[in-house]
Design a protein around this motif. Structure first.
Motif, PDB file in Angstrom:
ATOM      1  N   HIS A   1     -41.631  28.172  39.034  1.00 16.46           N
ATOM      2  CA  HIS A   1     -42.768  29.095  39.108  1.00 16.46           C
ATOM      3  C   HIS A   1     -43.380  29.180  37.718  1.00 16.46           C
ATOM      4  N   PRO A   2     -44.700  29.263  37.622  1.00 20.76           N
ATOM      5  CA  PRO A   2     -45.343  29.285  36.308  1.00 20.76           C
ATOM      6  C   PRO A   2     -44.846  30.409  35.380  1.00 20.76           C
ATOM      7  N   ASP A   3     -44.441  31.525  35.939  1.00 17.69           N
ATOM      8  CA  ASP A   3     -44.012  32.666  35.117  1.00 17.69           C
ATOM      9  C   ASP A   3     -42.504  32.727  34.883  1.00 17.69           C
TER      10      ASP A   3
ATOM     11  N   ASP B   1     -36.974  26.457  35.367  1.00 19.72           N
ATOM     12  CA  ASP B   1     -38.119  27.243  34.908  1.00 19.72           C
ATOM     13  C   ASP B   1     -39.419  26.763  35.554  1.00 19.72           C
TER      14      ASP B   1
ATOM     15  N   SER C   1     -41.048  32.356  31.143  1.00 17.07           N
ATOM     16  CA  SER C   1     -41.323  33.493  30.262  1.00 17.07           C
ATOM     17  C   SER C   1     -40.541  34.734  30.704  1.00 17.07           C
ATOM     18  N   VAL C   2     -40.371  34.944  31.985  1.00 19.70           N
ATOM     19  CA  VAL C   2     -39.578  36.073  32.475  1.00 19.70           C
ATOM     20  C   VAL C   2     -38.132  35.918  32.037  1.00 19.70           C
TER      21      VAL C   2
END
Length: 160
Positions: A147-149, A144, A152-153
């Motif tokens: 990438h920062p997103d 996870d 949550s994705v």
């Protein structure tokens, strides 16, 4: 050197024996590519480097090349600028980066000038090691933290 002399000194057989002692496939290929040198200065320089490597191994025995993956597959991928390395290929790159970092750290140029000169040619891009380590786990799964997103994705995807 002419062909008759090479046959007389059994050059190919010597290369075959030396290649059999290599720790990995890359080393075996490099040995098989060796050709006789006609430049005495270059021969002397290579023998000095070899002598230093033998002394290093006798005293330290820290260089283990057997675990290094064969870089040719990765090189082939990287020849295409639009290509992307898989997570497992990135882990192989990490093995090389860590080996290079370790070799640079362990080979004191005052004690091992020839060997340290060789490893100083290794370029270790700043931040690449840590980027791979924080993006891919040892099994080759993308984390996870890649990438920062991403976290949550993934959580949103699991909800569906």
């Amino acid at each position: 050197m002419d062909l008759e002399t090479l046959e007389l000194i059994e050059f190919d057989q010597v290369l075959e024996i030396v290649a059999g002692l290599a720790q990995n496939s890359l080393g075996r290929r490099r040995v098989q590519e060796i050709e006789p040198l006609g430049d005495f200065g270059l021969v002397k320089c290579r023998l000095e480097t070899l002598s230093e490597a033998v002394r290093y191994l006798e005293l330290s025995a820290k260089i283990d090349l057997g675990h290094l993956p064969d870089p040719e597959a990765i090189e082939a991928v990287l020849e295409n600028r639009d290509s992307v390395l898989s997570p497992n290929e990135l882990l192989e790159v990490l093995v090389f980066l860590e080996f290079g970092q370790s070799a640079k750290r362990d080979l004191d140029p005052r004690k091992w000038p020839k060997l340290s000169g060789l490893v100083n040619e290794i370029v270790i891009p700043f931040g690449l090691r840590s980027a791979i380590k924080t993006s891919i786990d040892l099994k080759g799964d993308v984390l996870d933290s890649a990438h920062p997103d991403l976290g949550s994705v993934r959580r949103k995807h699991e909800q569906f």
